[in-house]
Design a protein around this motif. Sequence first.
Motif, mmCIF file in Angstrom:
data_model
loop_
_atom_site.group_PDB
_atom_site.id
_atom_site.type_symbol
_atom_site.label_atom_id
_atom_site.label_comp_id
_atom_site.label_asym_id
_atom_site.label_seq_id
_atom_site.Cartn_x
_atom_site.Cartn_y
_atom_site.Cartn_z
ATOM 1 N N GLN A 1 0.824 -1.209 0.000
ATOM 2 C CA GLN A 1 0.000 0.000 0.000
ATOM 3 C C GLN A 1 0.859 1.259 0.000
ATOM 4 N N ARG A 2 1.912 1.274 0.791
ATOM 5 C CA ARG A 2 2.771 2.465 0.860
ATOM 6 C C ARG A 2 3.480 2.715 -0.468
ATOM 7 N N VAL A 3 3.961 1.651 -1.092
ATOM 8 C CA VAL A 3 4.647 1.805 -2.382
ATOM 9 C C VAL A 3 3.665 2.307 -3.440
ATOM 10 N N LEU A 4 2.505 1.681 -3.515
ATOM 11 C CA LEU A 4 1.505 2.109 -4.495
ATOM 12 C C LEU A 4 1.086 3.558 -4.262
ATOM 13 N N LYS A 5 0.931 3.947 -3.008
ATOM 14 C CA LYS A 5 0.507 5.315 -2.712
ATOM 15 C C LYS A 5 1.563 6.321 -3.169
ATOM 16 N N ARG A 6 2.820 5.997 -3.004
ATOM 17 C CA ARG A 6 3.877 6.914 -3.451
ATOM 18 C C ARG A 6 3.847 7.094 -4.975
ATOM 19 N N PHE A 7 3.658 6.004 -5.697
ATOM 20 C CA PHE A 7 3.546 6.118 -7.145
ATOM 21 C C PHE A 7 2.271 6.863 -7.540
ATOM 22 N N ALA A 8 1.194 6.626 -6.801
ATOM 23 C CA ALA A 8 -0.054 7.333 -7.074
ATOM 24 C C ALA A 8 0.105 8.832 -6.865
ATOM 25 N N LEU A 9 0.807 9.228 -5.813
ATOM 26 C CA LEU A 9 1.029 10.656 -5.559
ATOM 27 C C LEU A 9 1.898 11.283 -6.643
ATOM 28 N N ALA A 10 2.894 10.538 -7.119
ATOM 29 C CA ALA A 10 3.723 11.047 -8.218
ATOM 30 C C ALA A 10 2.876 11.217 -9.482
ATOM 31 N N ALA A 11 2.024 10.244 -9.761
ATOM 32 C CA ALA A 11 1.139 10.335 -10.932
ATOM 33 C C ALA A 11 0.193 11.516 -10.788
ATOM 34 N N LEU A 12 -0.392 11.675 -9.613
ATOM 35 C CA LEU A 12 -1.317 12.774 -9.372
ATOM 36 C C LEU A 12 -0.617 14.125 -9.541
ATOM 37 N N ALA A 13 0.554 14.275 -8.965
ATOM 38 C CA ALA A 13 1.292 15.534 -9.092
ATOM 39 C C ALA A 13 1.602 15.830 -10.556
ATOM 40 N N GLY A 14 2.011 14.816 -11.291
ATOM 41 C CA GLY A 14 2.298 15.009 -12.714
ATOM 42 C C GLY A 14 1.066 15.396 -13.501
ATOM 43 N N GLU A 15 -0.051 14.764 -13.213
ATOM 44 C CA GLU A 15 -1.295 15.092 -13.915
ATOM 45 C C GLU A 15 -1.780 16.503 -13.560
ATOM 46 N N LEU A 16 -1.662 16.868 -12.285
ATOM 47 C CA LEU A 16 -2.073 18.225 -11.888
ATOM 48 C C LEU A 16 -1.165 19.275 -12.534
ATOM 49 N N ALA A 17 0.133 19.012 -12.563
ATOM 50 C CA ALA A 17 1.069 19.940 -13.205
ATOM 51 C C ALA A 17 0.757 20.057 -14.702
ATOM 52 N N THR A 18 0.362 18.967 -15.304
ATOM 53 C CA THR A 18 -0.016 18.992 -16.719
ATOM 54 C C THR A 18 -1.274 19.822 -16.922
ATOM 55 N N GLN A 19 -2.251 19.665 -16.034
ATOM 56 C CA GLN A 19 -3.507 20.417 -16.146
ATOM 57 C C GLN A 19 -3.291 21.924 -16.078
ATOM 58 N N VAL A 20 -2.319 22.360 -15.293
ATOM 59 C CA VAL A 20 -2.086 23.805 -15.160
ATOM 60 C C VAL A 20 -1.017 24.301 -16.135
ATOM 61 N N GLY A 21 -0.590 23.435 -17.062
ATOM 62 C CA GLY A 21 0.295 23.848 -18.133
ATOM 63 C C GLY A 21 1.777 23.911 -17.793
ATOM 64 N N LEU A 22 2.221 23.163 -16.804
ATOM 65 C CA LEU A 22 3.623 23.229 -16.395
ATOM 66 C C LEU A 22 4.519 22.184 -17.042
ATOM 67 N N THR A 23 3.957 21.178 -17.685
ATOM 68 C CA THR A 23 4.790 20.082 -18.175
ATOM 69 C C THR A 23 4.897 19.996 -19.692
ATOM 70 N N GLY A 24 3.847 20.338 -20.393
ATOM 71 C CA GLY A 24 3.822 20.131 -21.839
ATOM 72 C C GLY A 24 3.514 18.694 -22.221
ATOM 73 N N TRP A 25 3.147 17.883 -21.241
ATOM 74 C CA TRP A 25 2.836 16.472 -21.491
ATOM 75 C C TRP A 25 1.371 16.325 -21.878
ATOM 76 N N PRO A 26 1.025 15.258 -22.601
ATOM 77 C CA PRO A 26 -0.384 14.990 -22.862
ATOM 78 C C PRO A 26 -1.073 14.477 -21.594
ATOM 79 N N LYS A 27 -2.374 14.697 -21.522
ATOM 80 C CA LYS A 27 -3.142 14.204 -20.379
ATOM 81 C C LYS A 27 -2.963 12.689 -20.274
ATOM 82 N N GLY A 28 -2.725 12.213 -19.058
ATOM 83 C CA GLY A 28 -2.561 10.778 -18.806
ATOM 84 C C GLY A 28 -1.120 10.302 -18.842
ATOM 85 N N ALA A 29 -0.202 11.135 -19.326
ATOM 86 C CA ALA A 29 1.201 10.699 -19.450
ATOM 87 C C ALA A 29 1.817 10.407 -18.089
#
Length: 134
Positions: free
Chosen positions: A101-129
Amino acid sequence: MQWDNPTPTCWKKARLRYWATNLRRWQQGVFDVLHGSENSKIFAERVDHACIENYGHAGPVFVEKLMRATDKAGNWRAYVDSFCRVIGKEADVSLSDGQVQRVLKRFALAALAGELATQVGLTGWPKGAARDVA
């Protein structure tokens, strides 16, 4: 845990999807594509220089955007929970195991942060990347 064992139990329990496939696909990591540089040394120097020039710009903007969206924290929790369930099922791991659970949660938080950064235009990545690579 014995470090001389190449497959400790905790690693087996925290298997991540596509890990072996990605290892075969990635030969040199970031150096697979040198982005116009003549060689890896010049590319590494360009990356170092870019990091020195651009350090710390996105973080404050990201935090500012998050602070304006705290009303969405419930959605963020749901995202993390969903990520853990889906990836845990794909990896065929026991979601009742605390370490998993702890390992999965850490990866989930990284994914969430990346998706949120993408939503606000900070990454240039496509949604879901961010989710796909986490």
